[in-house]
Motif scaffolding. Sequence first.
Motif, PDB file in Angstrom:
ATOM      1  N   SER A  39       0.534  -0.964   0.121  1.00 28.81           N
ATOM      2  CA  SER A  39      -0.181   0.104   0.044  1.00 28.81           C
ATOM      3  C   SER A  39       0.788   1.181  -0.100  1.00 28.81           C
ATOM      4  CB  SER A  39      -0.976  -0.124   0.834  1.00 28.81           C
ATOM      5  OG  SER A  39      -0.124  -0.262   2.437  1.00 28.81           O
ATOM      6  N   HIS A  40       1.564   2.074   0.952  1.00 26.78           N
ATOM      7  CA  HIS A  40       2.487   2.775   1.482  1.00 26.78           C
ATOM      8  C   HIS A  40       3.732   2.435   1.563  1.00 26.78           C
ATOM      9  CE1 HIS A  40       0.210   3.319   4.930  1.00 26.78           C
ATOM     10  NE2 HIS A  40       1.234   4.080   5.543  1.00 26.78           N
ATOM     11  N   GLU A  41       4.368   3.105   1.876  1.00 27.34           N
ATOM     12  CA  GLU A  41       5.896   3.127   2.172  1.00 27.34           C
ATOM     13  C   GLU A  41       6.268   3.474   3.291  1.00 27.34           C
ATOM     14  OE1 GLU A  41       6.262   5.779  -0.683  1.00 27.34           O
ATOM     15  OE2 GLU A  41       5.165   4.595  -0.773  1.00 27.34           O
ATOM     16  N   HIS A  42       6.244   2.944   4.221  1.00 24.75           N
ATOM     17  CA  HIS A  42       6.158   3.486   5.464  1.00 24.75           C
ATOM     18  C   HIS A  42       6.524   1.567   6.640  1.00 24.75           C
ATOM     19  CE1 HIS A  42       4.315   7.404   6.146  1.00 24.75           C
ATOM     20  NE2 HIS A  42       5.745   7.266   5.277  1.00 24.75           N
ATOM     21  N   LEU A  43       7.646   2.201   7.773  1.00 24.04           N
ATOM     22  CA  LEU A  43       7.659   0.782   8.149  1.00 24.04           C
ATOM     23  C   LEU A  43       6.538   0.022   9.057  1.00 24.04           C
ATOM     24  CD1 LEU A  43      10.014  -0.288  10.086  1.00 24.04           C
ATOM     25  CD2 LEU A  43       8.802   0.885  11.976  1.00 24.04           C
ATOM     26  N   ASP A  44       5.495   1.045   9.425  1.00 23.88           N
ATOM     27  CA  ASP A  44       4.332  -1.115   9.582  1.00 23.88           C
ATOM     28  C   ASP A  44       3.777  -0.805   8.177  1.00 23.88           C
ATOM     29  OD1 ASP A  44       3.958   1.874   8.931  1.00 23.88           O
ATOM     30  OD2 ASP A  44       2.144   2.440   9.948  1.00 23.88           O
ATOM     31  N   HIS A  45       3.677  -1.592   7.633  1.00 20.57           N
ATOM     32  CA  HIS A  45       3.295  -1.836   6.755  1.00 20.57           C
ATOM     33  C   HIS A  45       4.385  -2.809   5.100  1.00 20.57           C
ATOM     34  CE1 HIS A  45      -0.247   0.243   7.282  1.00 20.57           C
ATOM     35  NE2 HIS A  45       0.314   1.150   6.816  1.00 20.57           N
ATOM     36  N   VAL A  46       5.230  -2.092   5.665  1.00 18.59           N
ATOM     37  CA  VAL A  46       6.250  -2.641   4.469  1.00 18.59           C
ATOM     38  C   VAL A  46       7.627  -3.173   4.933  1.00 18.59           C
ATOM     39  CG1 VAL A  46       5.344  -1.608   2.160  1.00 18.59           C
ATOM     40  CG2 VAL A  46       7.593  -1.183   3.475  1.00 18.59           C
ATOM     41  N   GLY A  47       7.963  -3.061   6.471  1.00 18.93           N
ATOM     42  CA  GLY A  47       8.765  -3.644   7.360  1.00 18.93           C
ATOM     43  C   GLY A  47       9.472  -4.473   7.788  1.00 18.93           C
ATOM     44  N   GLY A  48       8.358  -5.390   6.947  1.00 17.36           N
ATOM     45  CA  GLY A  48       8.652  -6.997   6.652  1.00 17.36           C
ATOM     46  C   GLY A  48       8.346  -7.546   5.753  1.00 17.36           C
ATOM     47  N   LEU A  49       8.417  -6.458   4.379  1.00 17.95           N
ATOM     48  CA  LEU A  49       8.506  -7.507   3.222  1.00 17.95           C
ATOM     49  C   LEU A  49       9.903  -7.456   3.468  1.00 17.95           C
ATOM     50  CD1 LEU A  49       7.094  -4.614   0.656  1.00 17.95           C
ATOM     51  CD2 LEU A  49       6.113  -6.759   1.750  1.00 17.95           C
ATOM     52  N   GLY A  83       4.084   7.154  -3.567  1.00 22.61           N
ATOM     53  CA  GLY A  83       4.356   6.298  -3.580  1.00 22.61           C
ATOM     54  C   GLY A  83       2.445   5.850  -3.250  1.00 22.61           C
ATOM     55  N   SER A  84       1.460   6.065  -2.721  1.00 20.63           N
ATOM     56  CA  SER A  84       0.584   5.328  -2.355  1.00 20.63           C
ATOM     57  C   SER A  84      -0.351   4.927  -2.925  1.00 20.63           C
ATOM     58  CB  SER A  84      -0.325   6.259  -1.037  1.00 20.63           C
ATOM     59  OG  SER A  84       0.534   6.811  -0.083  1.00 20.63           O
ATOM     60  N   THR A  85      -0.493   3.555  -3.030  1.00 21.75           N
ATOM     61  CA  THR A  85      -1.457   2.783  -4.053  1.00 21.75           C
ATOM     62  C   THR A  85      -2.828   1.855  -3.435  1.00 21.75           C
ATOM     63  OG1 THR A  85       0.955   1.874  -4.949  1.00 21.75           O
ATOM     64  CG2 THR A  85      -0.739   0.437  -5.719  1.00 21.75           C
ATOM     65  N   SER A  86      -3.902   1.484  -4.231  1.00 24.86           N
ATOM     66  CA  SER A  86      -5.072   1.013  -3.562  1.00 24.86           C
ATOM     67  C   SER A  86      -4.844  -0.185  -4.720  1.00 24.86           C
ATOM     68  CB  SER A  86      -5.455   2.319  -3.965  1.00 24.86           C
ATOM     69  OG  SER A  86      -5.637   2.990  -2.793  1.00 24.86           O
ATOM     70  N   TRP A  87      -5.631  -0.907  -4.552  1.00 19.16           N
ATOM     71  CA  TRP A  87      -6.038  -2.450  -5.648  1.00 19.16           C
ATOM     72  C   TRP A  87      -6.870  -2.701  -5.152  1.00 19.16           C
ATOM     73  CZ3 TRP A  87      -1.347  -3.731  -7.753  1.00 19.16           C
ATOM     74  CH2 TRP A  87      -0.201  -3.333  -7.037  1.00 19.16           C
ATOM     75  N   THR A  88      -7.285  -3.442  -6.538  1.00 16.67           N
ATOM     76  CA  THR A  88      -8.937  -3.762  -6.769  1.00 16.67           C
ATOM     77  C   THR A  88      -9.133  -4.864  -7.504  1.00 16.67           C
ATOM     78  OG1 THR A  88      -8.871  -2.557  -8.844  1.00 16.67           O
ATOM     79  CG2 THR A  88     -10.531  -1.348  -6.522  1.00 16.67           C
TER      80      THR A  88
END
Length: 298
Positions: free
Chosen positions: A110-120, A192-197
């Motif tokens: 979704s977006h490039e911050h630690l809480d959402h992509v820190g585990g990628l 870089g915020s991104t949504s998906w459908t």
Amino acid sequence: MSARIAAVAALALAGCAPQQAPAPAAAAPTGKALAAACEGRDGWSDPAPPAKIHGNTYYVGTCGITALLVTTPDGLVLIDGATEEAAPGILANIRALGFDPADVRYLLASHEHLDHVGGLKALQDATGASVLARKEAVATLTSGEPEAIDPQRGAIPPFRGVTVARTLKEGETLPVGGIGLTIRATPGHTPGSTSWTWKSCEAGDCRTIAYVDSLSAVSADDYRFTDHPDYIAMLRGTFAKVPGLPCDLLITPHPGASSLFERLAGEAPLVDSGACKAYAAGAAKRLDERLAKEAATR
């Protein structure tokens, strides 16, 4: 690719069966179980059980951060990875559903911050999956450092960067399983915020799921949105775009922002075609309040 997913894909290609996502080998806990497990807990890394949302889509994240597993005959797609501390739990949730993390073909965000992509990074290492992203998110995803124009730069910690296999353009559909998994540029919360459908079907009930990124205008303490009119315009452009997205079932990166657990528990409708419109309107109202506050304190 596991033998189970390979067999489903082979049958579909041979015309022997419709293209259907493989069913989990284990029954997913109910939404009520997820809501109960996370009652009073919303930490980014607080472990949560997995739960089926609808059709091909499962919740595999934490009590505070959404991570979604989307199943297709061509492999699995994982959207968002929470924190690095949460990555082992996400992998465990995938296995608990009866799926093999090695079948994860794509990692999205979704977006490039630690809480959402820190585990990628940990998830990429564990699965071997390809990370795909909008070009506006690539610099931060690879470096782990928020960009200079990110309003939260300096207020949010860095994370381990990933290797991005390919960039995607607005409206591009991923070639997986015929579910119409489509990227939607929704910049504002980050550049870089991104949504998906995508399409999800269950017992003949087909819905479009919209995983819409955070729309909140959050910043470091010394950042003033009024000093950045171009960024305000970008946010307002996204607010105008989101209501027009195909959106039967809204999910957000912070589950509380769309009352996801309550809806999964049956306390509110899971499907609501007006949810994206209401979500964007709420964000626009909060931005107006933020700008008014900044104007009053200049």
